[in-house]
Motif scaffolding. Structure first.
Motif, short mmCIF file in Angstrom:
data_model
loop_
_atom_site.label_atom_id
_atom_site.label_comp_id
_atom_site.label_asym_id
_atom_site.label_seq_id
_atom_site.Cartn_x
_atom_site.Cartn_y
_atom_site.Cartn_z
N ARG A 188 0.73 -1.47 -0.08
CA ARG A 188 0.19 -0.16 -0.17
C ARG A 188 0.79 1.14 -0.04
O ARG A 188 2.44 1.73 0.46
N ARG A 213 -0.60 2.34 -12.34
CA ARG A 213 -0.93 0.93 -12.31
C ARG A 213 -0.86 -0.15 -13.57
O ARG A 213 -0.65 -0.99 -12.64
N GLN A 236 -0.75 -0.89 -4.46
CA GLN A 236 -2.28 -0.17 -4.02
C GLN A 236 -2.08 1.08 -3.64
O GLN A 236 -1.87 1.26 -2.43
N GLU A 295 -3.72 5.05 -1.93
CA GLU A 295 -4.66 5.24 -1.70
C GLU A 295 -4.08 6.87 -1.94
O GLU A 295 -3.59 7.24 -0.89
#
Length: 298
Positions: free
Chosen positions: A94, A116, A123, A125
């Motif tokens: 993350r 991505r 991941q 955020e």
């Protein structure tokens, strides 16, 4: 029975989001599912972690103790995962990024798809905040800030810079006329910021220097709000190139007093804790976004 890592993550998410419904929305679950999971966790631990009412929820003493240690455990799990991915030379895990809303919308979101594709195991955020935040308290890996930095406890990496433009919509200029000299701004509707006084210092050469301090006729706390006000013909604004270059290219906004612009460029910095090891996922993002930001440095 022992608590599982997903239950720890659920509990920490509830506390950090501030409510069960917010945690459910963030995690793509229903509030009832989160509530049941929380009850099962409390049953496993044999204690109440959160006192819940219809209006608020408060951590118990046991809840505060559990929250701090759950966060530490999850952080250790992230670090373990990252060390394994470093061994494979594949960045993963993350990555929490914080930036002001205009920068997020105009300088990060357009490149998210490409990032991505390059790094499918990271991941993202993405969080927005127009004010300086506590990176540790907000669980943020990178905060991107525009302008000069003052906090010496943070390590900063320059990502480039962005010119400031004084501009207005064609409709406004047709209605009110185009100022030819800096002194003529006094007769115009000026759009400025409410909170940071330095943002109301426009890079215009005049008889007293290279920066003009304006008194806004209409104020907003966000540059994105000022952009929309300028597009709506409400006045003249001073905004960064990264958020207005497409408007200029499309003719939705026009430069004002370009010949008087002193050429000041706002620094763009990524900040993170000085004593933290630069993780591979962070390094990959910084290298990627620095390359993309080069188009805004004209």
């Amino acid at each position: 029975m022992k608590a599982r890592s997903d239950e720890l993550q659920m509990f920490v998410s509830v506390i950090e989001c501030g409510s069960i419904s917010a945690a459910a929305e963030q995690g793509g679950q229903t509030p009832s599912a989160i509530s049941r999971s929380l009850s099962r966790l409390e049953a496993k631990l044999g204690t109440t972690l959160i006192n819940r009412t219809t209006r608020r929820m408060d951590l118990t003493e046991e809840g505060r103790f559990f929250f701090e240690r759950a966060k530490a455990i999850l952080q250790q799990m992230d670090e373990l995962e990252e060390r394994l991915s470093l061994h494979r030379q594949t960045p993963s895990g993350r990555l929490r990024i914080n930036a002001a809303a205009p920068f997020m919308l105009h300088a990060i979101v357009p490149w998210v798809g490409e990032f991505r594709q390059l790094y499918p195991d990271i991941q993202l955020e993405l969080n927005t905040d127009d004010l300086i935040i506590d990176l540790l308290e907000q669980s943020t890996d990178i905060a991107i800030r525009i302008g000069e930095l003052a906090d010496s406890s943070l390590h900063a990496r320059s990502l480039g810079c962005s010119p400031l433009h004084v501009l207005a919509s064609p409709a406004y200029l047709a209605r009110r006329g185009t100022p030819r000299h800096v002194e003529e701004l006094a007769g115009h509707s000026l759009l400025g910021f409410t909170q940071t006084e330095t943002l109301n210092h426009w890079p215009l050469r005049h008889t007293e220097g290279d920066r003009l301090t304006i008194r806004p006729d209409l104020c907003a706390s966000s540059g994105e709000t000022l952009r929309h006000l300028a597009l709506a013909g409400e006045g003249i604004a001073c905004l960064s190139h990264f958020m207005t270059h497409e408007d200029l290219q499309a003719g939705r906004l026009q430069l004002v007093l370009a010949e008087a612009n002193s050429g000041y460029r706002q620094p763009i910095n990524a900040v993170y804790y000085r004593n933290s090891q630069l993780a591979l996922r962070i390094q990959c993002f910084l290298d990627f976004i620095q390359h993309k930001l080069s188009i805004y440095a004209c």
